[in-house]
Enzyme design. Sequence first.
Site, mmCIF file in Angstrom:
data_model
loop_
_atom_site.group_PDB
_atom_site.id
_atom_site.type_symbol
_atom_site.label_atom_id
_atom_site.label_comp_id
_atom_site.label_asym_id
_atom_site.label_seq_id
_atom_site.Cartn_x
_atom_site.Cartn_y
_atom_site.Cartn_z
ATOM 1 N N GLU A 1 6.484 -0.895 11.755
ATOM 2 C CA GLU A 1 5.350 -0.655 12.012
ATOM 3 C C GLU A 1 4.452 -1.526 12.962
ATOM 4 O OE1 GLU A 1 1.645 0.206 12.621
ATOM 5 O OE2 GLU A 1 3.378 1.870 11.206
ATOM 6 N N LYS B 1 0.270 2.032 -1.253
ATOM 7 C CA LYS B 1 1.472 2.036 0.239
ATOM 8 C C LYS B 1 0.788 0.774 0.628
ATOM 9 C CE LYS B 1 2.892 3.599 4.464
ATOM 10 N NZ LYS B 1 2.051 2.599 5.142
ATOM 11 N N ASP C 1 16.902 -5.745 -2.728
ATOM 12 C CA ASP C 1 15.930 -4.198 -2.874
ATOM 13 C C ASP C 1 15.044 -3.915 -2.764
ATOM 14 O OD1 ASP C 1 16.919 -1.793 -3.854
ATOM 15 O OD2 ASP C 1 18.093 -2.613 -5.986
ATOM 16 N N HIS D 1 -4.999 -0.588 14.366
ATOM 17 C CA HIS D 1 -3.840 0.294 14.819
ATOM 18 C C HIS D 1 -3.443 1.425 15.284
ATOM 19 C CE1 HIS D 1 -0.816 2.024 11.816
ATOM 20 N NE2 HIS D 1 -1.077 3.052 12.885
#
Length: 384
Positions: A81, A261, A277, A374
Amino acid sequence: MKSRLPGFYRLPLRDRQRVVADTAGLTEDEHRDMVSEVPLTCNQVDRMIENAIGVFSLPFGVAVNFSVNGRDYLVPMVTEEPSIVAAASHAARITRECGGIDATADPSLMTGQIHVIDLPDAETAAGRLREAAPRLVETARTLQPRMVARGGGAREITATVLPDGNLLVHLVSDVGDAMGANAVNTLVEEIAPHVIRVTGGTANIRIVSNLADRRLARATATIPEDLLHDREHTGSEMARRIARASDLATHSPHRATTHNKGIMNGIDSLAVATGQDWRAIEAGAHAYAARNGTYQPLATWHHHDGHLHGSTELPLAVGTVGARITDSPRACLSLRLLGITGARELATVMAAVGLAQNLAALRALAGEGIQRGHMALHRRTEAA
């Protein structure tokens, strides 16, 4: 080591690589490993997973400007991203101007579960286990002498009667600098026969829990509002808008999901870079967000006394030892870049990165909107 590197993102790639190597004090061999376009050989991946057919690469970057507990960190990040590394670096620069981010992490306590079924009387079985708990803990400690020698090992054992008449046994163990899943899985499998001799019944599943709620990490930041202004809003207006946006996440699970998120954007990127992990981290974080029955934000911001006050708390089961890390040269290199001393320190940095990522997202959302910066980064990627 100093993480404040003005104009770092403007440097050509080769110059960025050299600056990072020099700043972190990498050896020439480590520098070559960092810039190598072959981070893993096929022979290495063939040992790591089944049915390996090749290597899948992702961008390996570094977020700058981080100051956590008064110490500077270069934060390695692996992500596809475009905006994550830039956003983390920008938020870190804001926080370092007012003393940085403070963070803590609990001892590395992990919970293993033993599901006991086929019991004629679960309440009686639970009572017998509670009476035998000290002896069972000592037995569990003899099963892991090396971990005990390092100051870890089993700490407690408890029993809960389930509504279906079965029994759930929890064994809590300090796994030190390991993530701990393998150690705990081995431990509950080996202690299960001892548990069954006490309780009767049959041992069903024996597995670690990825809700590491005995292994929490926390981060806080207090930012003067005048550091938050943008082209359209004063610092006070921006602080108020960020706090209101944060509050929205406490009322709307749809917003809380996207809010969290954003936090995990930073945490996962650091987790992947350091060989963690990340799926277990994600599962534990979201379960913790819903621990009180409604899905809630993992970070909150409040505006008062001319400051924006932010905090986060979440389970972070991370490690700095183990095959998952030692088998990955880039994971070892990432830990070298960080210069950390153990798993708890890694957890504090990870929590700080999550808080910074959240600040960057909320500041963009409450200001000019998330898409301007973005999409600018997306367009740069497409143009290249």
